[in-house]
Write an enzyme that holds these catalytic residues in place. Structure first.
Site, mmCIF file in Angstrom:
data_model
loop_
_atom_site.group_PDB
_atom_site.id
_atom_site.type_symbol
_atom_site.label_atom_id
_atom_site.label_comp_id
_atom_site.label_asym_id
_atom_site.label_seq_id
_atom_site.Cartn_x
_atom_site.Cartn_y
_atom_site.Cartn_z
ATOM 1 N N CYS A 51 1.014 -0.986 -0.242
ATOM 2 C CA CYS A 51 0.228 0.028 -0.207
ATOM 3 C C CYS A 51 0.687 1.248 -0.486
ATOM 4 O O CYS A 51 1.718 1.882 0.810
ATOM 5 C CB CYS A 51 -0.683 0.400 0.980
ATOM 6 S SG CYS A 51 -1.851 1.814 1.530
ATOM 7 N N CYS A 55 0.536 5.470 6.828
ATOM 8 C CA CYS A 55 -0.214 4.974 8.071
ATOM 9 C C CYS A 55 0.563 4.448 9.285
ATOM 10 O O CYS A 55 1.348 3.063 8.745
ATOM 11 C CB CYS A 55 -1.540 4.297 8.262
ATOM 12 S SG CYS A 55 -2.432 4.694 6.739
ATOM 13 N N CYS A 58 0.379 0.306 10.441
ATOM 14 C CA CYS A 58 -0.172 -0.556 9.357
ATOM 15 C C CYS A 58 0.916 -1.613 8.641
ATOM 16 O O CYS A 58 2.209 -0.863 8.409
ATOM 17 C CB CYS A 58 -0.707 -0.187 8.558
ATOM 18 S SG CYS A 58 -1.157 -1.109 7.140
ATOM 19 N N CYS A 95 -16.208 -9.114 5.685
ATOM 20 C CA CYS A 95 -15.796 -7.922 5.370
ATOM 21 C C CYS A 95 -14.344 -8.450 4.617
ATOM 22 O O CYS A 95 -13.276 -8.821 4.839
ATOM 23 C CB CYS A 95 -15.372 -7.168 6.949
ATOM 24 S SG CYS A 95 -14.747 -5.372 6.540
ATOM 25 N N CYS A 126 -19.658 -6.630 3.498
ATOM 26 C CA CYS A 126 -18.737 -5.248 4.433
ATOM 27 C C CYS A 126 -17.345 -4.911 3.187
ATOM 28 O O CYS A 126 -16.938 -5.905 2.939
ATOM 29 C CB CYS A 126 -18.548 -5.489 6.045
ATOM 30 S SG CYS A 126 -17.683 -3.741 5.884
ATOM 31 N N CYS A 186 -19.061 2.122 8.569
ATOM 32 C CA CYS A 186 -18.660 1.587 10.424
ATOM 33 C C CYS A 186 -16.895 2.200 10.113
ATOM 34 O O CYS A 186 -16.258 2.785 9.507
ATOM 35 C CB CYS A 186 -17.923 -0.480 9.713
ATOM 36 S SG CYS A 186 -17.033 -0.607 10.765
ATOM 37 N N ARG A 258 -17.397 -2.787 18.252
ATOM 38 C CA ARG A 258 -16.626 -3.699 17.761
ATOM 39 C C ARG A 258 -15.616 -3.659 18.824
ATOM 40 O O ARG A 258 -14.459 -2.913 18.729
ATOM 41 C CB ARG A 258 -16.681 -3.136 16.558
ATOM 42 C CG ARG A 258 -15.975 -4.962 15.824
ATOM 43 C CD ARG A 258 -15.974 -5.159 14.332
ATOM 44 N NE ARG A 258 -16.966 -5.181 14.100
ATOM 45 C CZ ARG A 258 -18.093 -5.982 13.552
ATOM 46 N NH1 ARG A 258 -17.969 -6.621 13.725
ATOM 47 N NH2 ARG A 258 -19.456 -5.631 12.908
HETATM 48 N N1 SAM Z 1 -6.784 0.724 3.403
HETATM 49 C C1 SAM Z 1 -8.105 0.727 4.099
HETATM 50 C C2 SAM Z 1 -7.760 1.822 4.804
HETATM 51 O O1 SAM Z 1 -6.753 2.174 5.537
HETATM 52 O O2 SAM Z 1 -8.787 2.551 5.276
HETATM 53 C C3 SAM Z 1 -8.628 -0.326 4.040
HETATM 54 C C4 SAM Z 1 -7.794 -1.602 4.993
HETATM 55 S S1 SAM Z 1 -6.763 -0.722 7.074
HETATM 56 C C5 SAM Z 1 -5.985 -1.910 7.175
HETATM 57 C C6 SAM Z 1 -8.257 -0.688 7.972
HETATM 58 C C7 SAM Z 1 -8.110 -0.057 9.629
HETATM 59 O O3 SAM Z 1 -7.444 -1.244 9.823
HETATM 60 C C8 SAM Z 1 -7.446 0.669 9.651
HETATM 61 O O4 SAM Z 1 -8.372 2.235 9.346
HETATM 62 C C9 SAM Z 1 -7.112 0.703 10.927
HETATM 63 O O5 SAM Z 1 -7.997 1.755 11.401
HETATM 64 C C10 SAM Z 1 -6.651 -1.003 11.154
HETATM 65 N N2 SAM Z 1 -5.592 -1.324 10.942
HETATM 66 C C11 SAM Z 1 -4.376 -1.284 10.601
HETATM 67 N N3 SAM Z 1 -3.240 -1.424 11.334
HETATM 68 C C12 SAM Z 1 -4.210 -1.779 12.449
HETATM 69 C C13 SAM Z 1 -2.735 -2.004 13.722
HETATM 70 N N4 SAM Z 1 -1.530 -2.477 13.431
HETATM 71 N N5 SAM Z 1 -3.604 -2.218 14.767
HETATM 72 C C14 SAM Z 1 -4.494 -2.320 14.968
HETATM 73 N N6 SAM Z 1 -5.304 -1.510 13.844
HETATM 74 C C15 SAM Z 1 -4.519 -1.219 12.580
HETATM 75 C C1 DTB Z 2 -11.324 -1.891 11.567
HETATM 76 O O1 DTB Z 2 -11.064 -0.797 12.208
HETATM 77 N N1 DTB Z 2 -9.815 -2.582 12.074
HETATM 78 C C2 DTB Z 2 -9.555 -4.391 11.178
HETATM 79 C C3 DTB Z 2 -11.056 -3.992 10.213
HETATM 80 N N2 DTB Z 2 -11.526 -2.455 10.625
HETATM 81 C C4 DTB Z 2 -10.595 -4.362 8.579
HETATM 82 C C5 DTB Z 2 -8.191 -4.416 10.439
HETATM 83 C C6 DTB Z 2 -7.414 -4.138 11.591
HETATM 84 C C7 DTB Z 2 -6.374 -4.948 10.814
HETATM 85 C C8 DTB Z 2 -5.279 -4.728 12.185
HETATM 86 C C9 DTB Z 2 -4.100 -5.801 11.919
HETATM 87 C C10 DTB Z 2 -3.409 -7.042 10.475
HETATM 88 O O2 DTB Z 2 -4.291 -7.361 10.446
HETATM 89 O O3 DTB Z 2 -3.256 -6.286 9.556
HETATM 90 FE FE1 SF4 Z 3 -2.359 1.663 3.227
HETATM 91 FE FE2 SF4 Z 3 -2.675 0.095 6.075
HETATM 92 FE FE3 SF4 Z 3 -3.199 2.857 5.742
HETATM 93 FE FE4 SF4 Z 3 -4.983 0.746 4.573
HETATM 94 S S1 SF4 Z 3 -4.042 1.348 6.868
HETATM 95 S S2 SF4 Z 3 -4.033 3.373 3.853
HETATM 96 S S3 SF4 Z 3 -3.630 -0.563 3.842
HETATM 97 S S4 SF4 Z 3 -1.039 1.963 4.931
#
Ligand code: SAM
Ligand code: DTB
Ligand code: SF4
Length: 322
Positions: A51, A55, A58, A95, A126, A186, A258
């Protein structure tokens, strides 16, 4: 329903004695929901890693060297098999998550097909695909998508320390498109990223001022992933996490709150307190998107020990909002 919560008022809720806060949250919860029921959603990463966004939390960002291996978009049959299994295990919502800044071209058309595949199984669908234009939100809705997940993630003043490749307003714009398409929203955030209590209050205030409130509010505990800037972040006190759930419950009485990421690192007793504080939905399945989650058997045993029922598609635990 109230939509005029100030950060100060929400901070005051956070500052209540723990037992008083949980009592208030439990009262609000029982006024709107069956207190012994949870809704189960299963996640599937349909496109993993690579990606372009940065973030800091992530594992899927190209900016960090993490254990996640990139994976191209899944085929329809792979998604169908995963959704069928999720349904057989008792999930009512499926989802699909993609590591994109925003969906584009053929990939977006493929997601529309995947939405239809899930809907054909009579499950709620979702998706979380990054930023959406108004037209994309409308097309997802037309394809049958029930919910779109797009988190605010943190407070407005901390946002630019955590993500530099898009701003808060971009998030709000997508949420506006999702809402106006008619899909359920959501939207939640992550705690444990070094924010202050005031900043946690501000995150909840942003959510609780949305009118209507998001139907689903994921509260994620940061999962510290090797290679991300948050790898060594100090853990948030568990009671502060439970307080965050309680405050979300009190300020958004009719929303599903959630208990989201981080559950695999939580004890059963901690999760039970989160349910007592008003959490009434979880991600169900041994994986989140890339990180581990509690396995299904463990969850079912925990629900049995607590006499919690998994919501079935025909018996939602809420009165539908008029
Ligand atoms: N790329 C899209 C976005 O950012 O909207 C969708 C996927 S993204 C992985 C969805 C959500 O996962 C993020 O907004 C964040 O809140 C959550 N998330 C990602 N990495 C995480 C982590 N290490 N711990 C907790 N939540 C995480
Ligand atoms: C949300 O708030 N938490 C979920 C879902 N929406 C998509 C994702 C959590 C991701 C945690 C890190 C991972 O699995 O990569
Ligand atoms: Fe990309 Fe992860 Fe950020 Fe979603 S949370 S926009 S997958 S870097």
């Amino acid at each position: 329903m109230r939509y005029n919560w100030s950060v100060e008022e929400i901070s005051q809720l956070f500052s209540l004695p723990f037992n008083d806060l949980l009592f208030q949250a439990q009262q609000v919860h029982r006024a709107h929901f069956d207190a012994n029921s949870v809704q189960l959603s299963t996640l599937l990463s349909i496109k993993t890693g690579g990606c372009p966004e940065d973030c800091k939390y992530c594992p899927q960002s190209v900016h960090y060297d993490t254990p996640v291996e990139d994976q191209a978009m899944l085929l329809k049959n792979e998604v169908l098999a995963a959704a069928k299994e999720a349904k057989a295990r008792g999930a009512t919502r499926f989802c699909m998550g993609a590591a994109w800044r925003s969906p584009k071209g053929k990939d977006f058309e493929h997601v529309l097909e995947l939405v239809q595949t899930v809907k054909d199984l009579n499950m709620e669908a979702c998706a979380t695909l990054g930023m959406l234009s108004e037209e994309q939100a409308d097309r997802l809705r037309e394809a049958g998508l029930d919910y779109y997940n797009h988190n605010l993630d943190t407070s407005p003043d901390l946002y630019e320390d955590i993500i530099s490749t898009r701003d808060y307003q971009d998030r709000l714009d997508t949420l506006k498109h999702v809402r106006s398409s008619g899909m359920n929203v959501c939207c939640g955030g992550i705690v444990g990223m070094g924010e202050s209590r005031k900043q946690r209050s501000d995150l909840v205030a942003q959510l609780a001022r949305m009118e209507p409130h998001p139907e689903s509010v994921p509260i994620n505990m940061l999962v510290k992933i090797e290679g991300t800037p948050f790898e060594e972040e100090e853990a948030l006190d568990n009671f502060e996490f439970i307080r965050t759930i309680a405050v979300a419950r009190i300020t958004m009485p009719q929303s599903y709150v959630r208990l989201s990421a981080g559950r695999a690192e939580m004890s059963d007793e901690m999760q039970a307190l989160c349910f007592l504080a008003g959490a009434n939905s979880v991600f169900y399945g041994e994986k989140l998107l890339t990180a581990a989650n509690n396995d299904e058997d463990h969850d079912m045993k925990l629900f049995n020990r607590l006499d919690i029922r998994a919501e079935s598609s025909s018996t939602p635990s809420t009165r539908l909002i008029a």
